[in-house]
Design an enzyme around this catalytic site. Structure first.
Site, PDB file in Angstrom:
ATOM      1  N   ASN A   1       0.833  -1.205   0.000  1.00 53.29           N
ATOM      2  CA  ASN A   1       0.000   0.000   0.000  1.00 53.29           C
ATOM      3  C   ASN A   1       0.867   1.254   0.000  1.00 53.29           C
ATOM      4  O   ASN A   1       1.941   1.292   0.605  1.00 53.29           O
ATOM      5  CB  ASN A   1      -1.000  -0.005   1.151  1.00 53.29           C
ATOM      6  N   VAL A   2       0.377   2.258  -0.718  1.00 53.94           N
ATOM      7  CA  VAL A   2       1.082   3.532  -0.867  1.00 53.94           C
ATOM      8  C   VAL A   2       0.076   4.638  -0.591  1.00 53.94           C
ATOM      9  O   VAL A   2      -0.779   4.943  -1.427  1.00 53.94           O
ATOM     10  CB  VAL A   2       1.680   3.678  -2.289  1.00 53.94           C
ATOM     11  N   GLU A   3       0.161   5.210   0.616  1.00 54.48           N
ATOM     12  CA  GLU A   3      -0.831   6.205   1.038  1.00 54.48           C
ATOM     13  C   GLU A   3      -0.470   7.603   0.537  1.00 54.48           C
ATOM     14  O   GLU A   3       0.576   7.812  -0.085  1.00 54.48           O
ATOM     15  CB  GLU A   3      -0.963   6.149   2.568  1.00 54.48           C
TER      16      GLU A   3
ATOM     17  N   CYS B   1      -4.036   0.754  -2.545  1.00 50.38           N
ATOM     18  CA  CYS B   1      -3.961  -0.505  -1.805  1.00 50.38           C
ATOM     19  C   CYS B   1      -2.847  -1.392  -2.378  1.00 50.38           C
ATOM     20  O   CYS B   1      -2.435  -1.238  -3.539  1.00 50.38           O
ATOM     21  CB  CYS B   1      -5.282  -1.269  -1.894  1.00 50.38           C
TER      22      CYS B   1
ATOM     23  N   GLU C   1      -2.995  -4.454  -3.326  1.00 48.63           N
ATOM     24  CA  GLU C   1      -3.431  -5.258  -4.472  1.00 48.63           C
ATOM     25  C   GLU C   1      -3.391  -4.430  -5.746  1.00 48.63           C
ATOM     26  O   GLU C   1      -3.169  -4.958  -6.845  1.00 48.63           O
ATOM     27  CB  GLU C   1      -4.844  -5.785  -4.233  1.00 48.63           C
TER      28      GLU C   1
ATOM     29  N   CYS D   1     -10.111  -5.413   0.210  1.00 45.71           N
ATOM     30  CA  CYS D   1     -11.339  -4.613   0.227  1.00 45.71           C
ATOM     31  C   CYS D   1     -12.133  -4.896  -1.061  1.00 45.71           C
ATOM     32  O   CYS D   1     -11.645  -5.557  -1.988  1.00 45.71           O
ATOM     33  CB  CYS D   1     -11.005  -3.132   0.350  1.00 45.71           C
TER      34      CYS D   1
ATOM     35  N   CYS E   1     -10.490  -3.881  -4.323  1.00 45.26           N
ATOM     36  CA  CYS E   1      -9.356  -4.734  -4.668  1.00 45.26           C
ATOM     37  C   CYS E   1      -9.798  -6.120  -5.118  1.00 45.26           C
ATOM     38  O   CYS E   1      -9.134  -6.746  -5.939  1.00 45.26           O
ATOM     39  CB  CYS E   1      -8.393  -4.822  -3.492  1.00 45.26           C
TER      40      CYS E   1
HETATM   41  N1  THU Z   1      -5.420  -1.571   2.272  1.00 42.68           N
HETATM   42  C1  THU Z   1      -4.852  -2.364   1.319  1.00 42.68           C
HETATM   43  O1  THU Z   1      -3.683  -2.182   0.959  1.00 42.68           O
HETATM   44  N2  THU Z   1      -5.585  -3.339   0.784  1.00 42.68           N
HETATM   45  C2  THU Z   1      -6.886  -3.607   1.099  1.00 42.68           C
HETATM   46  O2  THU Z   1      -7.504  -4.458   0.479  1.00 42.68           O
HETATM   47  C3  THU Z   1      -7.532  -2.888   2.192  1.00 42.68           C
HETATM   48  C4  THU Z   1      -6.787  -1.740   2.735  1.00 42.68           C
HETATM   49  C5  THU Z   1      -4.650  -0.473   2.830  1.00 42.68           C
HETATM   50  C6  THU Z   1      -5.150   0.880   2.443  1.00 42.68           C
HETATM   51  C7  THU Z   1      -4.590   1.739   3.541  1.00 42.68           C
HETATM   52  O3  THU Z   1      -3.274   2.138   3.166  1.00 42.68           O
HETATM   53  C8  THU Z   1      -4.504   0.821   4.735  1.00 42.68           C
HETATM   54  O4  THU Z   1      -4.700  -0.486   4.231  1.00 42.68           O
HETATM   55  C9  THU Z   1      -5.525   1.099   5.803  1.00 42.68           C
HETATM   56  O5  THU Z   1      -6.808   1.102   5.277  1.00 42.68           O
END
Ligand code: THU
Length: 127
Positions: A43-45, A54, A56, A87, A90
């Site tokens: 994940n890259v916020e 996310c 995925e 999620c 994804c």
């Molecule tokens: N996140 C994912 O990388 N994949 C998912 O399927 C659900 C959520 C990440 C997004 C965010 O950076 C962190 O989890 C918290 O929600």
């Protein structure tokens, strides 16, 4: 035959590369592809929270960047090794490149995507 323990470990390793200063949750995704290679994502916020990516999602980019193909088995883990389910968005992204028969690691063990995203909309629904 997928080595699930290895794939889970690769997902945990990928999670170490996460950029997650806002949630603090490292997420890693790893997939075996139809040619046998493994691709990963993290994940890259973003400061604009809603545009974060996310794990995925970045893994789908890696699939395309490293030769394309299809996902055949997918595992998602936190940086500390907890199983995480993708999620909804994804699941759709995984479905695009894995289809209904791609296996997804779940708390019940590996199951087909057709159970993780039942009655999915996908490429076959387009004219
Ligand atoms: N996140 C994912 O990388 N994949 C998912 O399927 C659900 C959520 C990440 C997004 C965010 O950076 C962190 O989890 C918290 O929600």
């Amino acid at each position: 035959m997928t080595d699930w323990e290895k794939l889970r470990a690769v997902a945990v390793e990928a999670a170490q590369a996460a950029y997650c200063p806002y949630s603090g949750l490292q997420v890693g995704a790893a997939a075996v592809c139809d040619d046998g290679r493994i691709v990963t994502g993290c994940n890259v916020e973003n400061a604009s929270y809603g545009v974060g990516l996310c794990a995925e999602c970045t893994m789908a980019g890696q699939l395309r960047l490293t030769g394309g193909g299809r996902f055949v088995a997918v595992a998602c883990r936190s940086g500390t090794g907890d199983l995480l389910m993708p999620c909804g968005r994804c699941r759709q992204i995984l479905y695009e490149f894995g289809g209904p028969d791609c296996l997804m690691d779940t708390p019940d063990g590996p199951v087909p995507m057709s159970e993780v995203l039942p009655h999915a909309f996908g490429p076959a629904d387009l004219p």
